[in-house]
Design an enzyme around this catalytic site. Structure first.
Site, PDB file in Angstrom:
ATOM      1  CG  ASP A 193      -1.670   1.244   1.479  1.00 55.32           C
ATOM      2  OD1 ASP A 193      -1.777   2.078   0.562  1.00 55.32           O
ATOM      3  OD2 ASP A 193      -2.154   1.414   2.618  1.00 55.32           O
ATOM      4  CD  GLU A 227      -3.804   7.439   0.971  1.00 59.27           C
ATOM      5  OE1 GLU A 227      -4.998   7.152   1.173  1.00 59.27           O
ATOM      6  OE2 GLU A 227      -2.861   6.851   1.557  1.00 59.27           O
ATOM      7  CD  GLU A 228      -0.589   5.213   3.891  1.00 56.46           C
ATOM      8  OE1 GLU A 228      -1.495   5.320   4.745  1.00 56.46           O
ATOM      9  OE2 GLU A 228      -0.494   4.230   3.127  1.00 56.46           O
ATOM     10  CG  ASP A 248      -4.768   3.200  -1.857  1.00 54.52           C
ATOM     11  OD1 ASP A 248      -3.993   2.324  -1.401  1.00 54.52           O
ATOM     12  OD2 ASP A 248      -4.811   4.359  -1.405  1.00 54.52           O
ATOM     13  CG  HIS A 328      -2.243   0.483   6.956  1.00 54.92           C
ATOM     14  ND1 HIS A 328      -2.682   1.675   7.514  1.00 54.92           N
ATOM     15  CD2 HIS A 328      -2.159   0.711   5.629  1.00 54.92           C
ATOM     16  CE1 HIS A 328      -2.861   2.564   6.553  1.00 54.92           C
ATOM     17  NE2 HIS A 328      -2.552   1.995   5.394  1.00 54.92           N
TER      18      HIS A 328
END
Length: 398
Positions: A193, A227-228, A248, A328
């Site tokens: 990711d 983005e995170e 994504d 994650h």
């Protein structure tokens, strides 16, 4: 009807570029190096690009017309951590970059980047890391970032030793990805990711360029670097872009419909439904191109699409995902999904523009406004050839 020419998606290229991306540390806020990697590859492919001040990339393949431009976006920043405090035991307290559990940080090998003193290796450990010392307490301590610390691989007995070496509050910590590319197509690594999404997007770009595909309108390939932490696409769109497809990860887990194979198209996430018309088009392209796919809804998830809308962009958004197990955390995907995503990106970029009205951000009439299935008479289509002024001879640069 299925297209007669299948795009040549180079899976070996996707895997190789993914490996390069994974080997380039890029926690949010420390992404300059990976921006350079992506720009160098765009140059090699002969694709023009622009870079924002902070390193987001806006690459463009020119189409027959400038508007309504379309975009695809993926993010190259990853989860990570920063040094919160130099501790008197010669170790460091951390805070996370992005939203991820300290449960997945325990035992991670990592690199600490100091400002001007070099990079140092280390390990993130629970405060009670030795069963020989703490016995069963190693199993009962809470899971929280306050319960872990970074042990640097240097001689450091106190905070002063850390400071002399060059460590400081705010230093960036990159977590080792530890990638494995298995012969059966699985890829196991941290930071899939969304580096896997970026690699799939580059695979589609390569196929479009080498196939000399004539695009109906200008098509932008965007790479965001925040983005995170929720910013993402907020600073990289142009006013010409009428629709944006985010690439994504989709979460394969109990209660989810995502898979590690094919494409998973999100119908909604925690910020609400995605654009009806754009999402339906992607589903139709999957059917026409015989791309294996499924739908899903994500309850605890947001993406570059949300960042674009929240920044005030009047843009249609959709979300295309590759299934990822243990998102994650210690993530796993399959190359079948990346191949499928690349095919869908290619199909979307090569498709006709169907909503003529999207060429203008505002109009004073309902003429050309979209309709829903119960009122199909309101639907109008445009094949990108006969209903808008031609591109100026100088190329219509933005």
């Amino acid at each position: 009807m299925k297209n007669s020419v299948m795009p040549l998606i180079d899976d070996t290229y996707i895997a190789s570029f993914l490996k390069t991306l994974l080997e380039t540390p890029s926690p949010t806020g420390y992404t300059d190096a990976v921006t350079r990697v992506c720009c160098a590859e765009l140059e090699r492919l002969g694709v023009s690009y622009e870079i924002t001040r902070r390193g987001a990339i806006r690459a463009r393949l020119q189409g027959g017309r400038r508007q309504p431009a379309r975009a695809l976006i993926a993010h190259v920043d990853t989860l990570g951590a920063q040094v919160k405090f130099l501790k008197e035991n010669g170790r460091m307290e951390l805070v996370p970059i992005g939203h991820w559990s300290s449960r997945f940080a325990e035992g991670a090998r990592c690199t600490v980047f100091t400002a001007g003193h070099g990079a140092f290796r280390g390990t993130i450990l629970p405060l009670k890391a030795s069963g020989h010392t703490f016995n069963e307490e190693v199993d009962t301590q809470p899971v929280a970032w306050s319960q872990v610390e970074l042990r640097p691989d240097i001689v450091a007995e106190n905070a002063a030793d850390l400071a002399v070496t060059g460590f400081n509050v705010g230093d960036f910590v990159a977590i080792d990805p530890q990638p494995e590319f298995l012969d059966n197509g699985f890829v196991v690594s941290r930071h899939l990711d969304d580096k896997a999404g970026v690699a799939a997007m580059f695979g589609a770009i390569k196929a479009l360029v080498e196939g000399e595909v004539q695009l109906a309108v200008d098509t932008y390939f965007l790479i965001s670097v925040t983005e995170e932490v929720g910013h993402g696409a907020s600073s990289v769109l142009t006013h010409d872009i009428a629709s944006m497809v985010t690439i994504d990860n989709g979460t394969t887990a109990p209660g989810q419909n995502s898979r590690e194979f094919g494409v998973t198209i999100a119908m909604a996430d925690q910020t609400g439904p995605f654009d009806y018309h754009l999402t339906q088009k992607l589903l139709r392209l999957c059917r026409e191109e015989e791309i294996e796919h499924q739908r899903d809804i994500f309850r605890y998830y947001r993406s570059d699409s949300a960042a674009a809308i929240e920044s005030g962009a009047d843009v249609r958004t959709a979300l295309v995902t590759f299934g990822i197990d243990a998102s994650h955390g210690y993530e796993r995907i399959h190359m079948h999904a990346l191949h499928s995503v690349a095919r869908l990106i290619h199909a979307y970029a090569a498709s006709r523009v169907e909503i003529r009205r999207d060429a203008e951000p505002l109009t004073d009439s309902l003429k050309g406004f979209t309709g829903l299935p119960m009122d199909p008479a309101n639907e109008e289509s445009w094949d990108g050839r006969d209903d808008a002024p031609e591109r100026p001879s100088e190329g219509g640069q933005n």
